[in-house]
Design a protein around this motif. Structure first.
Motif, PDB file in Angstrom:
ATOM      1  N   ILE A  63    -113.824  96.665  39.111  1.00 21.90           N
ATOM      2  CA  ILE A  63    -112.982  96.737  37.915  1.00 21.90           C
ATOM      3  C   ILE A  63    -113.496  97.853  37.005  1.00 21.90           C
ATOM      4  O   ILE A  63    -112.734  98.727  36.549  1.00 21.90           O
ATOM      5  N   PHE A  64    -114.795  97.835  36.722  1.00 19.97           N
ATOM      6  CA  PHE A  64    -115.342  98.815  35.780  1.00 19.97           C
ATOM      7  C   PHE A  64    -115.338 100.221  36.376  1.00 19.97           C
ATOM      8  O   PHE A  64    -114.915 101.190  35.716  1.00 19.97           O
ATOM      9  N   LYS A  65    -115.790 100.344  37.619  1.00 19.11           N
ATOM     10  CA  LYS A  65    -115.898 101.672  38.230  1.00 19.11           C
ATOM     11  C   LYS A  65    -114.526 102.333  38.358  1.00 19.11           C
ATOM     12  O   LYS A  65    -114.359 103.509  38.005  1.00 19.11           O
TER      13      LYS A  65
ATOM     14  N   ALA B  82    -112.667  91.245  47.170  1.00 25.08           N
ATOM     15  CA  ALA B  82    -113.008  91.440  45.757  1.00 25.08           C
ATOM     16  C   ALA B  82    -112.940  92.919  45.385  1.00 25.08           C
ATOM     17  O   ALA B  82    -112.479  93.279  44.292  1.00 25.08           O
ATOM     18  N   ILE B  83    -113.406  93.788  46.286  1.00 25.52           N
ATOM     19  CA  ILE B  83    -113.302  95.237  46.054  1.00 25.52           C
ATOM     20  C   ILE B  83    -111.843  95.635  45.905  1.00 25.52           C
ATOM     21  O   ILE B  83    -111.458  96.387  44.997  1.00 25.52           O
TER      22      ILE B  83
ATOM     23  N   LEU C 155    -119.430  82.476  45.099  1.00 20.36           N
ATOM     24  CA  LEU C 155    -118.700  82.835  43.882  1.00 20.36           C
ATOM     25  C   LEU C 155    -119.447  83.896  43.085  1.00 20.36           C
ATOM     26  O   LEU C 155    -118.838  84.813  42.515  1.00 20.36           O
ATOM     27  N   THR C 156    -120.772  83.777  43.046  1.00 21.86           N
ATOM     28  CA  THR C 156    -121.590  84.763  42.333  1.00 21.86           C
ATOM     29  C   THR C 156    -121.394  86.146  42.933  1.00 21.86           C
ATOM     30  O   THR C 156    -121.178  87.140  42.221  1.00 21.86           O
TER      31      THR C 156
ATOM     32  N   ALA D 123    -118.926  91.640  42.908  1.00 26.15           N
ATOM     33  CA  ALA D 123    -118.229  92.750  43.571  1.00 26.15           C
ATOM     34  C   ALA D 123    -116.926  93.079  42.843  1.00 26.15           C
ATOM     35  O   ALA D 123    -116.568  94.249  42.670  1.00 26.15           O
ATOM     36  N   PHE D 124    -116.224  92.045  42.401  1.00 22.92           N
ATOM     37  CA  PHE D 124    -114.976  92.249  41.655  1.00 22.92           C
ATOM     38  C   PHE D 124    -115.238  93.007  40.358  1.00 22.92           C
ATOM     39  O   PHE D 124    -114.532  93.970  40.024  1.00 22.92           O
TER      40      PHE D 124
END
Length: 625
Positions: free
Chosen positions: A31-33, A156-157, A20-21, A26-27
């Motif tokens: 999101i930010f990038k 996640a990516i 989960l970590t 990665a998610f």
């Protein structure tokens, strides 16, 4: 132990919190990038060239992998990995708070600085991420654990990329993005609190803060000082990221220029590619038999080249409409299904290629060097990704290739690069042939193989039915096995390459060739002193009638000179197969025939004479020849 599905790891504390970590990290990165890239393209009025700023984002995220991976490798050896992960994840909260402020204020320099800090955090986290797995997972769980990590990472990516697009389409995008990245960072830290203790591998390590010097040392440690299988696996791993970077970078332009699609088509292609990698990663555990099976690497490499060529072949001549196709309109064209199938195949075989390489690097690297070797891998990955951009520019702009022709070129390059790797490390090709044999001519079942110790020396004693007995045993046992084999079989064309690569010991009868006979026992003793497994077929020849021949005295000499545990084994169902001496054998009648390898309880060397061993092997084989 009966192997369980890799998904059972998600119910264990030693894996789920870490998973989960990693997933949340990665998610959040994506999101930010992606939000920053979309903000530069559509929301911010900076006055600077948007294309230049987008490329600057890519540089700022990848640069820390060159600068700080070596430091991350040292941290991963010196400090307890669980506490180090929690420290890094707490830093992510602080970084994302700054990122949230930058998004809310539309402050581009602050957001670019946060992107660099995110890259730094990822560079420090990478060596710990992969080096902690072998501490918490058993060897038979390592492939499944890596498969779940790779699957989770790519999904996640994908989710982060799509999620950013959805949020940035909203009028209140700033508060949505700011709230999401901080919330996900907090959740990631809370998940890391559940990671069990993972002791420091080398607490006495003295940290070297000279970035260039330590990076050079770590690259030397990974590429020069490791055994060839590990060092070339690092190259193969980085080559995969070269290929992936080319495909992912060119997908938007490919979708627009060659499929005449809109943004939804880009999302569809990215989804298919990511699902392919996730599916390939998941299938790895089943196809490898719950062990580190590097035979899947050549299989994955073949698929990467094949489907890359098919993508080139099916591109071109796509019908152009009055307006750009959305994803539903695209699916209405038969040609699109061929293209998407090729992209799915690239992802699928990419999973077959990358997961065993990660597992091999982890399992064959010394614990006190593992984090630094993975740091070397991260540096090499970053280098290959930068080179992929340069190669793409040269091929597209200088050589004036089209994007499909670029895909063809890297597919052909993949053949050349992996042929070089497999030539330097023949073990990859050998294991591929063994894996292919066990998944084509035969369906091999295993019983009692947990009797074979996970480490330490032992002698395996098995009946001898066919010319491929050694390949079948070697493909079933998780540890490398050194076989003792009649020298005339050892010298058979084609198979000799496999036997030599596997460190097989050729042996002859005492009266046949005394030099070969004596050299064999010396080599066997050398292997056993080194803590390895040695397998012998004590009959000394293939059975001519399907029955077990009398065991020779060589086995007694081996265990007298090397008092190690002896494990009886038996092959069932091979008599009558194409590689046996059955005069009535037929290739196609026995295609996909079911055979079985059975192991019995270990015997102490003091009680294991040839008569007892023959009786045990016969009992294990039973009536099934």
């Amino acid at each position: 132990m009966t192997p369980h599905s890799q998904f059972s790891l998600l119910g264990t504390r030693r894996f789920l919190p870490f998973f989960l970590t990693q997933l949340l990290g990665a998610f959040n990165d994506n999101i930010f990038k992606q939000s920053l890239i979309l903000a530069i393209l559509y929301k911010l009025s900076s006055g600077a060239d948007a294309s230049l700023l987008v490329n600057l984002c890519a540089l700022l995220f990848i640069l820390p992998f060159f600068l700080f991976s070596a430091l991350g490798g040292q941290f991963g050896e010196k400090f307890a990995k669980d506490s180090l992960i929690r420290t890094i994840k707490f830093a992510e909260i602080l970084i994302m708070l700054a990122g949230a402020a930058g998004v809310l204020l539309n402050h581009l320099p602050l957001m670019l600085a946060v992107l660099f800090c995110m890259g730094t955090q990822s560079a420090l986290f990478g060596p710990v991420k992969y080096s902690i797995l072998p501490q918490h997972l058993r060897e038979e769980e390592l492939v499944g654990g890596n498969a779940l990590v790779e699957m989770g990472t790519f999904l996640a990516i994908l989710a982060g990329t799509i999620g950013a697009g959805i949020m940035m389409a909203s009028s209140g995008y700033a508060s949505l993005v700011a709230g999401t990245v901080v919330t996900v960072a907090v959740l990631g830290y809370l998940a890391s609190r559940g990671i069990p203790r993972a002791h420091a591998a080398l607490p006495e390590l003295v940290l070297d803060w000279n970035i260039l010097r330590q990076s050079w040392r770590i690259m030397r440690l990974g590429l020069v000082e490791q055994r060839p299988a590990v060092s070339r696996s690092l190259v193969g791993n980085s080559w995969f990221w070269f290929l992936g970077a080319v495909y992912l970078t060119q997908i938007p332009a490919y979708a627009k220029q060659w499929l005449y699609g809109d943004e939804s088509v880009v999302t569809l292609i990215l989804t298919v590619f990511s699902v392919g990698i996730a599916l390939g990663s998941m299938l790895c555990e089943r196809m490898s038999g719950h062990k580190v099976e590097i035979g899947l690497v050549p299989f994955g490499s073949i698929g990467l080249s094949l489907f890359g060529m098919l993508l080139w072949w099916h591109s071109g001549g796509f019908p152009q409409g009055a307006q750009a196709h959305d994803w539903l309109a695209l699916l209405g064209h038969g040609q699109a299904w061929w293209i998407l199938s090729s992209i799915l195949g690239i992802g699928l075989f990419g999973g077959f290629y990358i997961v065993p390489l990660y597992a091999l690097i982890q399992s064959r690297t010394a614990e006190h060097e593992r984090a630094r070797v993975i740091a070397a891998n991260n540096i090499l990955n970053a280098l290959f990704m930068v080179v992929s951009a340069i190669v793409s520019i040269l091929f597209l702009s200088v050589a004036e290739l089209s994007i499909p022709q670029l895909f063809l070129a890297i597919s052909l390059m993949n053949v050349a690069v992996n042929s070089y790797i497999f030539k330097l490390v023949p073990e990859f090709s050998m294991r591929f042939l063994i894996w292919l044999l066990g998944h084509s001519l035969y369906r091999v079942e295993h019983q009692g193989l947990d009797a074979i110790p996970e480490d330490g020396p032992a002698v395996l004693v098995c009946n001898h039915v066919s010319f491929v007995d050694a390949l079948l045993v070697g493909g079933a046992v998780r540890r490398p096995v050194r076989f003792v084999m009649y020298y005339k079989i050892y010298n058979l064309p084609v198979l000799n390459f496999i036997f030599r690569t596997a460190g097989t010991v050729p042996i002859a009868g005492r009266n046949e060739d005394l030099l070969i006979y004596d050299a064999a026992f010396k080599k066997i003793a050398e292997y056993l002193r080194a803590g390895e497994l040695v397998c012998i077929f004590p009959e000394g020849k293939l059975t001519g009638d399907g029955e077990i021949n009398e065991f020779k005295g060589g086995i007694e000499r081996i265990i007298a000179e090397n008092p190690v545990p002896v494990i009886p084994m038996a092959l069932q169902g091979l008599w009558g197969s194409f590689f046996s001496r059955d005069p009535r054998k037929r290739l196609f009648r026995r295609l996909w025939s079911r055979i079985k390898l059975v192991a019995g309880a270990p015997l102490d060397a003091a009680q294991a004479d040839r008569q007892l061993l023959q009786a045990r092997v016969a009992a294990l084989r039973g009536e099934v020849r």
